[in-house]
Scaffold this active site. Sequence first.
Site, short mmCIF file in Angstrom:
data_model
loop_
_atom_site.label_atom_id
_atom_site.label_comp_id
_atom_site.label_asym_id
_atom_site.label_seq_id
_atom_site.Cartn_x
_atom_site.Cartn_y
_atom_site.Cartn_z
N GLU A 193 -9.27 8.59 -0.04
CA GLU A 193 -10.32 7.43 0.34
C GLU A 193 -10.35 6.41 -0.68
OE1 GLU A 193 -11.94 4.89 2.49
OE2 GLU A 193 -11.58 6.96 3.35
N GLU B 17 -6.89 -1.74 -0.13
CA GLU B 17 -7.60 -2.98 0.75
C GLU B 17 -7.93 -3.85 -0.42
OE1 GLU B 17 -10.67 -0.93 2.88
OE2 GLU B 17 -9.41 -0.35 4.24
#
Length: 115
Positions: free
Chosen positions: A63, A70
Site C-alpha cells: 500500500e 500515485e
Amino acid sequence: MHPFFKSFYYAFKGIQHGVFAERNMKFHTIAAIGVIVGGILTGLPKMEWIIIILLIGGMLALELMNTAIERTVDLVTEEFHPLAKQAKDLASGAVLIFAICCAIIGMIIFIPKWF
C-alpha cells in the site's frame, strides 16, 4: 544525525504519513489490528503467526508503494494521460490482488478454528 540513522527517520516519517494521512492505509492498518486481535483471541500457533505477520507486512508495504507510485505520477503530470492512469490503476490492482489473497489465506486460517 548519522546518515544511516537519518534513513530510518525518513522511513518512519513515510510510514507515519501513510498511516495518518492516507485513507486506504488507515483501512489496512485497522484491518491488521483486527486480525492481530483475532489471532490473539484465537490462539494461533507460531507458524500461522508467521504467515499472518508476512501478510500484514506485505499488505502495508504494498500500500505504501502504491501511494508512492500515485504521488510520483501526480508529480510528473497534472494533465490526464492514459499511461499515467494505467500506472496508477496497475499499482492499485496489485494491492487489490494481494488483499484478496490475504483475505483468502485469513479465511483458511481462521474459519476452521471458529466453526
